[in-house]
Structures are given as structure tokens and as C-alpha cells.
Design a protein around this motif. Structure first.
Motif, PDB file in Angstrom:
ATOM      1  N   ILE A 293       0.826  -1.200   0.000  1.00  0.00           N
ATOM      2  CA  ILE A 293       0.000   0.000   0.000  1.00  0.00           C
ATOM      3  C   ILE A 293       0.864   1.255   0.000  1.00  0.00           C
ATOM      4  N   ILE A 294       2.014   1.201   0.645  1.00  0.00           N
ATOM      5  CA  ILE A 294       2.894   2.369   0.675  1.00  0.00           C
ATOM      6  C   ILE A 294       3.404   2.676  -0.730  1.00  0.00           C
ATOM      7  N   ALA A 295       3.898   1.666  -1.437  1.00  0.00           N
ATOM      8  CA  ALA A 295       4.382   1.881  -2.805  1.00  0.00           C
ATOM      9  C   ALA A 295       3.267   2.410  -3.707  1.00  0.00           C
ATOM     10  N   GLU A 296       2.066   1.875  -3.545  1.00  0.00           N
ATOM     11  CA  GLU A 296       0.942   2.332  -4.367  1.00  0.00           C
ATOM     12  C   GLU A 296       0.598   3.786  -4.081  1.00  0.00           C
ATOM     13  N   LEU A 297       0.574   4.171  -2.819  1.00  0.00           N
ATOM     14  CA  LEU A 297       0.246   5.554  -2.486  1.00  0.00           C
ATOM     15  C   LEU A 297       1.360   6.520  -2.879  1.00  0.00           C
ATOM     16  N   VAL A 298       2.604   6.108  -2.717  1.00  0.00           N
ATOM     17  CA  VAL A 298       3.733   6.953  -3.141  1.00  0.00           C
ATOM     18  C   VAL A 298       3.653   7.222  -4.640  1.00  0.00           C
ATOM     19  N   ALA A 299       3.192   6.253  -5.415  1.00  0.00           N
ATOM     20  CA  ALA A 299       3.060   6.427  -6.867  1.00  0.00           C
ATOM     21  C   ALA A 299       1.813   7.228  -7.237  1.00  0.00           C
TER      22      ALA A 299
ATOM     23  N   PRO B  87       1.060  11.834  -5.503  1.00  0.00           N
ATOM     24  CA  PRO B  87       1.621  13.098  -6.004  1.00  0.00           C
ATOM     25  C   PRO B  87       0.758  13.786  -7.065  1.00  0.00           C
ATOM     26  N   GLU B  88       0.184  13.028  -7.947  1.00  0.00           N
ATOM     27  CA  GLU B  88      -0.663  13.625  -8.980  1.00  0.00           C
ATOM     28  C   GLU B  88      -1.939  14.220  -8.382  1.00  0.00           C
ATOM     29  N   GLN B  89      -2.375  13.687  -7.264  1.00  0.00           N
ATOM     30  CA  GLN B  89      -3.598  14.161  -6.617  1.00  0.00           C
ATOM     31  C   GLN B  89      -3.379  15.456  -5.836  1.00  0.00           C
ATOM     32  N   VAL B  90      -2.186  15.631  -5.261  1.00  0.00           N
ATOM     33  CA  VAL B  90      -1.941  16.762  -4.358  1.00  0.00           C
ATOM     34  C   VAL B  90      -0.824  17.705  -4.832  1.00  0.00           C
ATOM     35  N   ASP B  91      -0.230  17.426  -5.966  1.00  0.00           N
ATOM     36  CA  ASP B  91       0.767  18.305  -6.588  1.00  0.00           C
ATOM     37  C   ASP B  91       2.034  18.524  -5.773  1.00  0.00           C
ATOM     38  N   VAL B  92       2.432  17.527  -4.991  1.00  0.00           N
ATOM     39  CA  VAL B  92       3.732  17.560  -4.311  1.00  0.00           C
ATOM     40  C   VAL B  92       4.324  16.158  -4.380  1.00  0.00           C
ATOM     41  N   PRO B  93       5.643  16.027  -4.301  1.00  0.00           N
ATOM     42  CA  PRO B  93       6.237  14.693  -4.287  1.00  0.00           C
ATOM     43  C   PRO B  93       5.910  13.947  -3.001  1.00  0.00           C
ATOM     44  N   CYS B  94       5.856  12.628  -3.097  1.00  0.00           N
ATOM     45  CA  CYS B  94       5.583  11.770  -1.941  1.00  0.00           C
ATOM     46  C   CYS B  94       6.667  10.703  -1.843  1.00  0.00           C
ATOM     47  N   TYR B  95       7.015  10.347  -0.617  1.00  0.00           N
ATOM     48  CA  TYR B  95       8.106   9.417  -0.357  1.00  0.00           C
ATOM     49  C   TYR B  95       7.695   8.407   0.712  1.00  0.00           C
ATOM     50  N   ALA B  96       8.403   7.292   0.737  1.00  0.00           N
ATOM     51  CA  ALA B  96       8.188   6.298   1.778  1.00  0.00           C
ATOM     52  C   ALA B  96       8.965   6.645   3.047  1.00  0.00           C
ATOM     53  N   GLN B  97       9.868   7.603   2.955  1.00  0.00           N
ATOM     54  CA  GLN B  97      10.575   8.127   4.121  1.00  0.00           C
ATOM     55  C   GLN B  97      10.994   9.550   3.806  1.00  0.00           C
ATOM     56  N   VAL B  98      11.276  10.322   4.819  1.00  0.00           N
ATOM     57  CA  VAL B  98      11.674  11.714   4.616  1.00  0.00           C
ATOM     58  C   VAL B  98      13.005  11.736   3.872  1.00  0.00           C
ATOM     59  N   PRO B  99      13.065  12.431   2.731  1.00  0.00           N
ATOM     60  CA  PRO B  99      14.324  12.465   1.974  1.00  0.00           C
ATOM     61  C   PRO B  99      15.368  13.352   2.654  1.00  0.00           C
ATOM     62  N   LYS B 100      16.630  13.061   2.401  1.00  0.00           N
ATOM     63  CA  LYS B 100      17.704  13.874   2.979  1.00  0.00           C
ATOM     64  C   LYS B 100      17.627  15.306   2.475  1.00  0.00           C
ATOM     65  N   ALA B 101      17.434  15.472   1.170  1.00  0.00           N
ATOM     66  CA  ALA B 101      17.245  16.801   0.589  1.00  0.00           C
ATOM     67  C   ALA B 101      15.739  17.046   0.508  1.00  0.00           C
TER      68      ALA B 101
ATOM     69  N   CYS C 242       5.172  14.988   1.016  1.00  0.00           N
ATOM     70  CA  CYS C 242       4.527  14.068   1.954  1.00  0.00           C
ATOM     71  C   CYS C 242       5.402  12.848   2.144  1.00  0.00           C
ATOM     72  N   ASP C 243       5.409  12.318   3.356  1.00  0.00           N
ATOM     73  CA  ASP C 243       5.973  10.993   3.566  1.00  0.00           C
ATOM     74  C   ASP C 243       4.847  10.103   4.091  1.00  0.00           C
ATOM     75  N   ILE C 244       4.878   8.856   3.642  1.00  0.00           N
ATOM     76  CA  ILE C 244       3.781   7.914   3.874  1.00  0.00           C
ATOM     77  C   ILE C 244       4.345   6.674   4.547  1.00  0.00           C
ATOM     78  N   TYR C 245       3.698   6.249   5.634  1.00  0.00           N
ATOM     79  CA  TYR C 245       4.181   5.047   6.305  1.00  0.00           C
ATOM     80  C   TYR C 245       3.035   4.309   6.982  1.00  0.00           C
ATOM     81  N   ARG C 246       3.223   3.024   7.101  1.00  0.00           N
ATOM     82  CA  ARG C 246       2.236   2.167   7.755  1.00  0.00           C
ATOM     83  C   ARG C 246       2.498   2.181   9.251  1.00  0.00           C
TER      84      ARG C 246
END
Length: 116
Positions: free
Chosen positions: A5-11, A14-28, A34-38
Motif C-alpha cells: 500500500i505504501i508503494a501504491e500511495l507513493v506512486a 503526487p498527482e492528486q496533491v501536486d507535491v512529491p511523496c516518499y516512503a521516508q523523509v528524503p535527505k534533501a 509528503c511521507d507515507i508510512y504504515r
């Protein structure tokens, strides 16, 4: 391949909310993302009921909350567009989730039902 579900939501999100989404907070960190986690949930034969948190980061607390409201509406109303996902309901949020990094964030938690 197992359904994530995390991979599906990360993919999908972003198109729904116009920002990038990640499975963890990126370094940069982008200015907004958004970051998404179970956070929990259970499963049965062929059905998964994950509890998923989406943390929304922005430059101000107001903008973080606005992004969280967009996430709430997208997931609540349209997550059934994601193959294998049957639906979602808001478990809690949006609420302030700003951490020691001091970058404002707001979080929404969902109970999702999907198949695997």
C-alpha cells in the motif's frame, strides 16, 4: 510481487496533491512534500487493512495543514482508483506533527481496505 500500500500511495498521491511523496523523509527535503508510512493494521486471507499515516510538510503550519486537507480529501474520496484498494476512512487528523526539525508538518491517518 506482494502488494505494498505504501508503494501504491507513493506512486498515486503526487498527482492528486501536486507535491512529491516518499516512503521516508528524503535527505534533501523539497519545500513541500509528503511521507507515507504504515503504522499498523491487520490482515486476513486475501484482505489487508493497513493503518497508514501521511505526514505533510510545508514552509508554514498553515500550508502544511492545507496540504493535509488535500491529502485527506484525495484519499477519502478517490483512493479506490488505485488498483487493489477498496476504500479508506479517516482515522484521525489532520493534526500538527511538527518535530524537532522545526519544519512545519501536519498528519492524517487512514484506515485502508485493500486486497493482496
Amino acid at each position: 510481487m506482494p502488494f505494498s500500500i505504501i508503494a501504491e500511495l507513493v506512486a498515486w498521491l503526487p498527482e492528486q496533491v501536486d507535491v512529491p511523496c516518499y516512503a521516508q523523509v528524503p535527505k534533501a527535503r523539497p519545500a513541500s512534500f509528503c511521507d507515507i508510512y504504515r503504522t499498523g493494521g491487520g490482515a486476513g486471507i486475501g484482505i489487508d487493512r493497513p493503518v497508514v499515516a501521511v505526514r505533510c510538510w510545508a514552509d508554514t503550519a498553515y500550508n502544511a495543514e492545507q496540504l493535509a486537507l488535500k491529502v485527506r480529501d484525495a484519499v477519502s474520496l478517490r483512493v479506490g482508483e488505485v488498483p487493489g484498494v477498496w476504500g479508506a476512512r479517516v482515522n484521525s487528523g489532520p493534526y500538527d506533527s511538527t518535530e524537532s526539525t522545526r519544519q512545519p508538518s501536519s498528519q492524517v491517518v487512514f484506515d485502508i481496505t485493500c486486497e493482496f
